[in-house]
Scaffold this motif. Structure first.
Motif, PDB file in Angstrom:
ATOM      1  N   GLY A  46     146.912  54.434 101.159  1.00 41.86           N
ATOM      2  CA  GLY A  46     147.130  54.046 102.547  1.00 41.86           C
ATOM      3  C   GLY A  46     147.148  55.224 103.497  1.00 41.86           C
ATOM      4  O   GLY A  46     146.767  55.097 104.665  1.00 41.86           O
ATOM      5  N   PHE A  47     147.581  56.373 102.995  1.00 43.71           N
ATOM      6  CA  PHE A  47     147.600  57.584 103.821  1.00 43.71           C
ATOM      7  C   PHE A  47     146.244  58.285 103.836  1.00 43.71           C
ATOM      8  O   PHE A  47     146.083  59.304 104.511  1.00 43.71           O
ATOM      9  CB  PHE A  47     148.651  58.575 103.300  1.00 43.71           C
ATOM     10  N   GLY A  48     145.310  57.776 103.056  1.00 44.76           N
ATOM     11  CA  GLY A  48     143.997  58.414 102.973  1.00 44.76           C
ATOM     12  C   GLY A  48     143.995  59.683 102.145  1.00 44.76           C
ATOM     13  O   GLY A  48     143.160  60.574 102.359  1.00 44.76           O
ATOM     14  N   ILE A  49     144.908  59.775 101.179  1.00 43.67           N
ATOM     15  CA  ILE A  49     145.018  60.968 100.333  1.00 43.67           C
ATOM     16  C   ILE A  49     144.393  60.669  98.976  1.00 43.67           C
ATOM     17  O   ILE A  49     144.860  59.785  98.249  1.00 43.67           O
ATOM     18  CB  ILE A  49     146.499  61.370 100.151  1.00 43.67           C
ATOM     19  N   PRO A  50     143.349  61.388  98.583  1.00 43.87           N
ATOM     20  CA  PRO A  50     142.761  61.196  97.242  1.00 43.87           C
ATOM     21  C   PRO A  50     143.790  61.532  96.161  1.00 43.87           C
ATOM     22  O   PRO A  50     144.667  62.378  96.361  1.00 43.87           O
ATOM     23  CB  PRO A  50     141.593  62.172  97.208  1.00 43.87           C
ATOM     24  N   PHE A  51     143.657  60.869  95.021  1.00 44.30           N
ATOM     25  CA  PHE A  51     144.598  61.146  93.937  1.00 44.30           C
ATOM     26  C   PHE A  51     143.946  60.919  92.584  1.00 44.30           C
ATOM     27  O   PHE A  51     142.916  60.244  92.469  1.00 44.30           O
ATOM     28  CB  PHE A  51     145.856  60.284  94.075  1.00 44.30           C
ATOM     29  N   LYS A  57     151.080  59.527  81.095  1.00 45.34           N
ATOM     30  CA  LYS A  57     151.055  58.072  81.243  1.00 45.34           C
ATOM     31  C   LYS A  57     151.093  57.629  82.705  1.00 45.34           C
ATOM     32  O   LYS A  57     150.169  56.995  83.198  1.00 45.34           O
ATOM     33  CB  LYS A  57     152.204  57.417  80.466  1.00 45.34           C
ATOM     34  N   THR A  58     152.170  57.929  83.411  1.00 45.78           N
ATOM     35  CA  THR A  58     152.345  57.381  84.755  1.00 45.78           C
ATOM     36  C   THR A  58     152.287  58.422  85.863  1.00 45.78           C
ATOM     37  O   THR A  58     152.461  58.090  87.035  1.00 45.78           O
ATOM     38  CB  THR A  58     153.694  56.637  84.853  1.00 45.78           C
ATOM     39  N   GLY A  59     152.065  59.688  85.520  1.00 47.91           N
ATOM     40  CA  GLY A  59     152.041  60.742  86.528  1.00 47.91           C
ATOM     41  C   GLY A  59     150.855  60.621  87.476  1.00 47.91           C
ATOM     42  O   GLY A  59     149.798  60.100  87.121  1.00 47.91           O
ATOM     43  N   VAL A  60     151.056  61.099  88.692  1.00 51.73           N
ATOM     44  CA  VAL A  60     150.034  61.019  89.737  1.00 51.73           C
ATOM     45  C   VAL A  60     149.889  62.390  90.397  1.00 51.73           C
ATOM     46  O   VAL A  60     150.883  63.089  90.623  1.00 51.73           O
ATOM     47  CB  VAL A  60     150.411  59.966  90.807  1.00 51.73           C
ATOM     48  N   LEU A  61     148.644  62.753  90.719  1.00 54.22           N
ATOM     49  CA  LEU A  61     148.368  63.993  91.436  1.00 54.22           C
ATOM     50  C   LEU A  61     147.644  63.674  92.737  1.00 54.22           C
ATOM     51  O   LEU A  61     146.498  63.230  92.721  1.00 54.22           O
ATOM     52  CB  LEU A  61     147.510  64.936  90.597  1.00 54.22           C
ATOM     53  N   GLY A  62     148.320  63.877  93.878  1.00 53.49           N
ATOM     54  CA  GLY A  62     147.684  63.743  95.180  1.00 53.49           C
ATOM     55  C   GLY A  62     147.024  65.048  95.583  1.00 53.49           C
ATOM     56  O   GLY A  62     147.547  66.132  95.281  1.00 53.49           O
ATOM     57  N   ILE A  63     145.885  64.955  96.261  1.00 54.84           N
ATOM     58  CA  ILE A  63     145.105  66.154  96.602  1.00 54.84           C
ATOM     59  C   ILE A  63     144.777  66.145  98.088  1.00 54.84           C
ATOM     60  O   ILE A  63     144.067  65.257  98.575  1.00 54.84           O
ATOM     61  CB  ILE A  63     143.801  66.201  95.783  1.00 54.84           C
ATOM     62  N   ILE A  64     145.320  67.119  98.816  1.00 57.89           N
ATOM     63  CA  ILE A  64     145.057  67.250 100.250  1.00 57.89           C
ATOM     64  C   ILE A  64     144.314  68.555 100.474  1.00 57.89           C
ATOM     65  O   ILE A  64     144.879  69.646 100.297  1.00 57.89           O
ATOM     66  CB  ILE A  64     146.367  67.230 101.059  1.00 57.89           C
TER      67      ILE A  64
END
Length: 398
Positions: A46-51, A57-64
């Protein structure tokens, strides 16, 4: 720059609180953060941040990625809850039995999402790349989630030059932050001892090998490890936290179980503690003709900040919260999985003041009545933004 941060913060501030309360009401313990991970991914999209996903298992990496070239800084938040039955009474109390965000990871996740939103609106000021690391299983010591994320390649594509984490801290008032140049939190080993003797009638101890007596001597002797084998100027502690054994008053039991933890900062002290622990346990069992099974687990290493980046974090905090925002603080022997990131990359771990208004009623972390002051959460998001921008600017200068 702070005015621009505050401008964007005003647009997301209520959402940060809303996210935190939703996560608090729907906690998920270590390695089960499925819905938490989905919420993070939904918000980032929703913020337009690729990830990217698939880490531990459940970890997420956002990339700005900023509009200007440069280095890479990572900001980390843990996202798991504890297996604790919440005893608070408010509108967003946990709806799950024996699961509670009693360590503030709900706030950590919400603040990092808030920081991500602001940074996504300020790409023109970003010289390089900002990584948003949402880590599961921080409470799952000694395995944790940091090493698993690293092993799963969370930084294979984007390697951070510096990494930061922050933790809510109920001992500090809102508007302050605890930042130390080196030692921040301790190494946390744990152990379980199963002492097996020979049981029998309470009136005939000469026919037994009393495991309770063995355990008593073992407990007393282990307390000499810190007091007589470690430099008094080096902080460490050995705690027997659980004793289990026996069934009734007139039976000498054949088995006693002891569990506890060993904490320190120095790797040399940790080595000494571990060696003396095994020596004392083995010899005490032998002295009383008992057998002992030792299950010793090396836990999280000590969380040691990089002085250069801790100093920069202090400056960033003062930009956001004022010159008096970074009082002197003592380190804690509590453990933190962020230490494994700091073993690989330079950076710093920071405490965010979240003390409630009536500090006499403030409960500690991991308490079933733990609460935090939500007024501090916008501070945490704004600090992360300022810190990321300042770090990338300094890396660019270097």
């Amino acid at each position: 720059m702070n005015d621009k941060i505050q401008q964007h913060l005003s647009q997301i501030e209520k959402e940060i609180i809303h996210i935190r309360r939703h996560l608090h009401q729907h906690p998920e313990i270590s390695n089960h953060e499925v819905e938490t991970s989905k919420l993070i991914q939904h918000k980032l999209a929703g913020f337009g941040i690729p990830f990217e996903t698939g880490f531990a298992k459940t970890g997420v990496l956002g990339i700005i990625q900023g509009d200007k070239p440069g280095k890479t800084v990572a900001l980390r938040a843990d996202m798991d809850a504890l297996p604790i039955q919440e005893l608070n009474d408010h509108a967003y109390t946990s709806i799950h039995d024996n699961a509670m965000h009693a360590c503030g990871h709900d706030a950590h996740t919400a603040m990092l999402l808030g920081a991500g939103y602001i940074l996504s609106k300020m790409k023109e000021y970003i010289h390089g790349t900002v990584l948003l690391v949402f880590q599961p299983a921080e409470e799952n010591s000694p395995i944790g989630g940091a090493k698993v994320m690293l092993d799963d390649g969370v930084f294979d594509t984007y390697k951070p030059d510096v990494i930061y984490g922050q933790h809510v801290w109920p001992n500090l008032p809102v508007g302050t932050m605890g930042i130390r140049d080196t030692k921040m939190m301790g190494a946390t080993d744990r152990f379980k001892l199963v002492i097996r003797g020979k049981g029998g009638h309470a009136s005939m101890p000469h026919q037994t090998s009393d495991s309770v007596v063995t355990a008593g001597h073992m407990i007393t002797s282990l307390q000499t490890v810190v007091s007589r084998n470690v430099d008094p100027l080096e902080a460490s502690v050995l705690t027997i936290a659980k004793i289990e054994g026996g069934s009734t008053h007139n039976v000498i039991t054949d088995c006693v179980i002891l569990e506890g933890s060993i904490r320190s900062y120095s790797s040399d002290v940790k080595k000494t503690l571990k060696e003396r622990f095994h020596t004392i346990v083995d010899h005490t069992a032998s002295m009383f003709e008992a057998d002992v099974e030792i299950d010793y687990l090396d836990g999280y290493p000590a969380t040691i900040n990089t002085p250069e980046w801790a100093a920069l974090a202090r400056t960033s905090a003062q930009k956001v919260l004022g010159e008096d925002a970074t009082p002197e603080v003592e380190p804690s022997l509590a453990g933190e999985d962020f230490s494994r990131f700091l073993q690989k990359y330079p950076g710093a771990f920071i405490w965010l003041g979240t003390q409630i208004e009536n500090k006499e009623e403030q409960k500690a972390l991991h308490n079933p009545r733990f609460q935090l002051n939500e007024d501090a959460l916008p501070n945490g998001s704004a600090f992360f933004v300022q810190l990321a921008l300042d770090t990338l600017e300094k890396l660019g200068e270097e």
